[in-house]
Design a protein around this motif. Sequence first.
Motif, PDB file in Angstrom:
ATOM      1  N   LEU A   1     -47.667  30.901  55.596  1.00 56.57           N
ATOM      2  CA  LEU A   1     -46.773  30.371  54.602  1.00 56.57           C
ATOM      3  C   LEU A   1     -45.458  29.813  55.028  1.00 56.57           C
ATOM      4  N   LEU A   2     -44.902  30.494  56.220  1.00 54.91           N
ATOM      5  CA  LEU A   2     -43.538  29.924  56.870  1.00 54.91           C
ATOM      6  C   LEU A   2     -43.815  28.677  57.559  1.00 54.91           C
ATOM      7  N   THR A   3     -45.230  28.541  58.076  1.00 58.14           N
ATOM      8  CA  THR A   3     -45.455  27.355  58.824  1.00 58.14           C
ATOM      9  C   THR A   3     -45.593  26.114  57.886  1.00 58.14           C
ATOM     10  N   ILE A   4     -46.227  26.572  56.724  1.00 53.29           N
ATOM     11  CA  ILE A   4     -46.520  25.555  55.526  1.00 53.29           C
ATOM     12  C   ILE A   4     -44.939  24.885  55.145  1.00 53.29           C
ATOM     13  N   LYS A   5     -44.004  26.075  55.082  1.00 51.48           N
ATOM     14  CA  LYS A   5     -42.732  25.606  54.114  1.00 51.48           C
ATOM     15  C   LYS A   5     -41.928  24.794  55.586  1.00 51.48           C
ATOM     16  N   ARG A   6     -42.057  24.946  56.860  1.00 44.10           N
ATOM     17  CA  ARG A   6     -41.626  24.103  57.542  1.00 44.10           C
ATOM     18  C   ARG A   6     -42.008  22.690  57.608  1.00 44.10           C
TER      19      ARG A   6
ATOM     20  N   ASP B   1     -42.381  17.036  56.602  1.00 39.83           N
ATOM     21  CA  ASP B   1     -42.695  16.194  57.361  1.00 39.83           C
ATOM     22  C   ASP B   1     -44.095  15.391  56.866  1.00 39.83           C
ATOM     23  N   SER B   2     -43.889  14.009  56.362  1.00 35.33           N
ATOM     24  CA  SER B   2     -44.996  13.551  55.747  1.00 35.33           C
ATOM     25  C   SER B   2     -46.083  12.871  56.895  1.00 35.33           C
ATOM     26  N   ALA B   3     -45.543  12.794  58.059  1.00 32.62           N
ATOM     27  CA  ALA B   3     -46.513  12.271  59.060  1.00 32.62           C
ATOM     28  C   ALA B   3     -47.418  13.581  59.327  1.00 32.62           C
ATOM     29  N   THR B   4     -47.241  15.130  59.288  1.00 33.18           N
ATOM     30  CA  THR B   4     -47.963  16.032  59.508  1.00 33.18           C
ATOM     31  C   THR B   4     -48.777  16.259  58.455  1.00 33.18           C
ATOM     32  N   ILE B   5     -48.257  16.165  57.172  1.00 32.35           N
ATOM     33  CA  ILE B   5     -49.154  16.261  55.981  1.00 32.35           C
ATOM     34  C   ILE B   5     -50.349  15.083  56.161  1.00 32.35           C
TER      35      ILE B   5
ATOM     36  N   ARG C   1     -55.613  24.518  53.848  1.00 28.57           N
ATOM     37  CA  ARG C   1     -54.462  24.166  54.457  1.00 28.57           C
ATOM     38  C   ARG C   1     -53.810  22.975  53.896  1.00 28.57           C
ATOM     39  N   VAL C   2     -54.548  22.059  53.695  1.00 27.56           N
ATOM     40  CA  VAL C   2     -54.002  20.648  52.976  1.00 27.56           C
ATOM     41  C   VAL C   2     -53.789  21.096  51.788  1.00 27.56           C
ATOM     42  N   ASP C   3     -54.327  21.628  50.959  1.00 29.71           N
ATOM     43  CA  ASP C   3     -54.278  22.076  49.605  1.00 29.71           C
ATOM     44  C   ASP C   3     -52.801  22.914  49.252  1.00 29.71           C
ATOM     45  N   GLU C   4     -52.748  23.873  50.397  1.00 26.62           N
ATOM     46  CA  GLU C   4     -51.410  24.845  50.477  1.00 26.62           C
ATOM     47  C   GLU C   4     -50.267  23.663  50.886  1.00 26.62           C
ATOM     48  N   LEU C   5     -50.424  22.778  51.550  1.00 24.25           N
ATOM     49  CA  LEU C   5     -49.144  21.886  52.280  1.00 24.25           C
ATOM     50  C   LEU C   5     -49.053  21.200  50.750  1.00 24.25           C
ATOM     51  N   LEU C   6     -49.813  20.363  50.148  1.00 22.71           N
ATOM     52  CA  LEU C   6     -49.644  19.713  49.043  1.00 22.71           C
ATOM     53  C   LEU C   6     -48.977  20.508  47.789  1.00 22.71           C
TER      54      LEU C   6
END
Length: 149
Positions: free
Chosen positions: A54-59, A63-67, A130-135
């Motif tokens: 979760l901390l990695t996702i929060k960071r 960053d749109s390029a990472t997503i 992971r993508v779902d969590e990021l979005l």
Amino acid sequence: MLEFLADPPWWFVAIITLAVPEAFRWAKKQFPGWSEHAKGALRRRLRAWRRRQLLTIKRQRFDSATINRAVVRSYAYLVLFVSCAVVYFMGLLLVPESLRQDHGGATVWGLAAGAPMIAFEMAWLSTSLRVDELLRSRRKIRARGGRLR
């Protein structure tokens, strides 16, 4: 019903189904402190892993390029999984006759042909989650007091 009783694999499955839960119950009674310690240690490790994730996702949520890279990687794994599945099923149709007769050879053929498919499926599922969590985390970004949080 009688054919089930005459079938040895059915007996094997029935014995395993009855024996495994009893073995776990016996082990839990014999080693109560160990089972409780294992449950707590597993819970701590899972919570620590989830916290790091979760901390990695929060960071990364800013960053749109990472997503975008994560989304593209997820779809790439999906394409690889589907193509491996097609190749796997084509491989099952094209199994040589000598391997069809040999049970061990057919098993090895199926495992060897199916291993990449399973690997790409697991990679796709993990990156998709992971993508779902990021979005989901990206949607939580709000402007507060002149800065984004």
